[in-house]
Design an enzyme around this catalytic site. Structure first.
Site, short mmCIF file in Angstrom:
data_model
loop_
_atom_site.label_atom_id
_atom_site.label_comp_id
_atom_site.label_asym_id
_atom_site.label_seq_id
_atom_site.Cartn_x
_atom_site.Cartn_y
_atom_site.Cartn_z
N TYR A 441 0.83 -1.21 0.00
CA TYR A 441 0.00 0.00 0.00
C TYR A 441 0.86 1.26 0.00
CZ TYR A 441 -3.47 3.43 1.51
OH TYR A 441 -4.29 4.54 1.58
N LYS A 445 1.01 4.02 -3.12
CA LYS A 445 0.59 5.41 -2.96
C LYS A 445 1.73 6.38 -3.25
CE LYS A 445 -3.73 4.80 -2.00
NZ LYS A 445 -4.78 5.28 -2.94
#
Length: 535
Positions: A441, A445
């Site tokens: 994650y 991002k």
């Protein structure tokens, strides 16, 4: 009795036009006399019956006139006065709904019914400031529910207004009753102290138009004052005004920017700062009227908040979500609010779904002005335990899918020569949030931010701006599980703001990035995390 009545005949014509209560009083007396005369005999019973009924109605009108003058409520049984008051109150309510004021000034106190109606329309933090001239008036409503959101100021109105002016108080809407004493003094004090905000509204209640229409019928102080009040407002270049075309006696005036031919323009630097860029104020430049937007991941959480914000600012909104029922629920919410919307199911990790979404929006609405690429997933696992399947699944949505959306809608916007792309990144692009483990994650991002920066620089010269928003930890039902309670406690200790982000904390950012007000911003990562990344 007839002789007593004749002594007042000379005043009849004048009183009819100048004193409604006196006219009703005369009518009541004459009908009573006629009824008494009929009782002496020699008159048809039908005439006697009609006069008795007329006398009964006249007494009711007399009572209504008295209670109306005292500010009390009059029964619906007697129509004209009650109907007029009800109509005026409805006009006031509609004005408040249309202009959406937050702070209202009432001069003097309105009827309790009108205050209650306005109070219910105001937002939770709204306020009505009411000027009253005696403690008795204040006490009469002390325990009423109308006191919520209502601040009463007791004293001499001119003194209170001077105090407000010195304190810099301003109001979005002002109600003035021109039938009271000194309304022009009130008006001058309010305008000279700039107590009406730019684009604020003044509502003046005069006598009903049928009592002030003709100068020859104005024979009392109230009538002259009411007419003069209207003339003062009509002559004020700071206001744009309209008078009600029927017998309401309502004048509505709006505070406007200074006229381009005004004498006050001498020595003023009349540039875009003064007039507004392209003649539009900053709030107008944040409007999205006529724009077409889509939001991926729009069925819940941040995406739902973005969809509402864009719609409230004026855009049509397509809600995209893997779960069609969630997208439809949000689209229905927007529909209830009068916002044009459509729901679509799509998996943005699939190229064919991305193409279908873009083509469908173009087919329905002809263009796409705002692309809000918000969909994303998070699969927590320690780095040494992260599988390629978890990695690929995370990147397929968070980065690969987002890239496909940017590319597909970017081609449309480049052909249009304009457009705004807003990607949802994360505070995890700046720091490594802990103690949770989320390698895939965090990395995805960080990739969203670099992708945004690259596209932002490549496309701005062709009219397309690309920016991203990085929220902190957002308060959603998902994080309030028993398993995450210890993590929430630690997160709160690491956030200077002392609380988690709410989805509503992010709404203004998406509207700003979608509007023309942010036209000179591109490739920017707008971080909204309560200061967590600074510690």
């Amino acid at each position: 009795m007839a002789a007593a009545g004749n002594n007042r005949d000379g005043d009849l014509k004048e009183n009819y036009y100048t004193d409604r209560a006196a006219s009703v009083d005369l009518l009541t007396d004459y009908l009573s006399q006629m009824t008494h005369l009929c009782s002496s005999g020699g008159f048809p019973e039908e005439l006697k019956h009609c006069l008795e009924r007329a006398s009964f109605l006249a007494h009711g009108m007399k009572q209504c006139a008295v209670t109306a003058d005292s500010g009390a409520h009059c029964s619906n049984r007697v129509g004209p006065i009650t109907e007029w008051n009800t109509t005026v109150n409805q006009v006031h309510k509609m004005l408040v709904r249309l202009t959406r004021p937050k702070k209202i000034l009432q001069l003097p106190s309105s009827s309790r019914g009108n205050l209650n109606a306005l109070r219910d329309i105001l937002p939770e933090d709204g306020q009505i400031v009411v000027l009253v001239s005696s403690s008795e008036q204040q006490a009469s409503c002390k325990d009423s529910p109308c006191e919520k959101k209502i601040q009463r100021e007791v004293g001499i109105p001119e003194d209170i207004l001077k105090k407000f002016g010195a304190a810099g108080e301003q109001y979005d809407m002002v109600f003035i009753d021109a039938t009271e004493k000194n309304p022009i003094n009130y008006y001058n004090l309010i305008m000279s102290s700039n107590m009406v905000r730019l684009n604020g509204v003044i509502c003046v209640q005069n006598l009903p138009a049928n009592e002030t229409r003709s100068q020859e019928h104005i024979n009392d102080e109230m009538g002259f004052t009411s007419k003069k009040m209207t003339d003062v407002i009509n002559a004020d270049a700071r206001l744009e005004q309209v008078e009600s075309p029927i017998d309401w006696g309502v004048t509505i005036a709006k505070r406007i920017p200074v006229s381009r031919v005004s004498e006050t323009m001498k020595g003023i630097l009349a540039d875009n700062v003064f007039w507004g860029y392209k003649g539009r104020s900053i709030l107008d430049r944040l409007r999205l009227d006529g724009k077409v937007a889509y939001v991926t991941g729009g069925g819940q959480g941040i995406g739902r908040a973005f969809a509402h914000a864009l719609g409230e600012a004026g855009a049509k909104v397509a809600i995209i979500d893997m779960a069609l029922e969630k997208a439809e629920a949000v689209a229905h919410e927007l529909h209830i609010k009068g916002i044009k919307s459509v729901a679509m199911a799509a998996d943005i990790s699939k190229e064919e779904d991305v193409k279908r979404v873009v083509d469908t929006i173009l087919a329905n609405w002809g263009r796409i002005d705002i692309a809000c690429n918000n969909a994303g997933i998070n699969m927590n696992s320690a780095s040494e335990a992260t599988t390629l399947e978890e990695w690929d699944k995370t990147f397929n949505v968070n980065l690969r899918g987002l890239f496909m959306c940017c590319q597909a809608v970017g081609r449309v916007m480049l052909s249009q020569g304009c457009g705004k792309i807003i990607n949802t990144a994360s505070m995890a692009s700046l720091i490594v949030p802990h103690p949770q483990k989320q390698l895939a994650y965090n990395t995805s991002k960080a990739g969203v931010v670099k992708l945004t920066q690259t596209l932002g620089t490549e496309w701005i010269d062709r009219g397309v701006r690309v920016n991203c928003i990085s929220p902190g930890i957002v308060n959603t039902p998902l994080i309030h599980t028993e398993a995450l309670k210890p993590l929430v406690t630690q997160w709160l200790s690491e956030i200077p703001a002392g609380r988690l982000a709410e989805v509503t904390d992010l709404q203004a950012a998406v509207v700003y990035l979608a509007s023309e007000a942010s036209d000179y911003m591109t490739g920017h990562n707008l971080v909204i995390e309560g200061g967590q990344s600074l510690w």
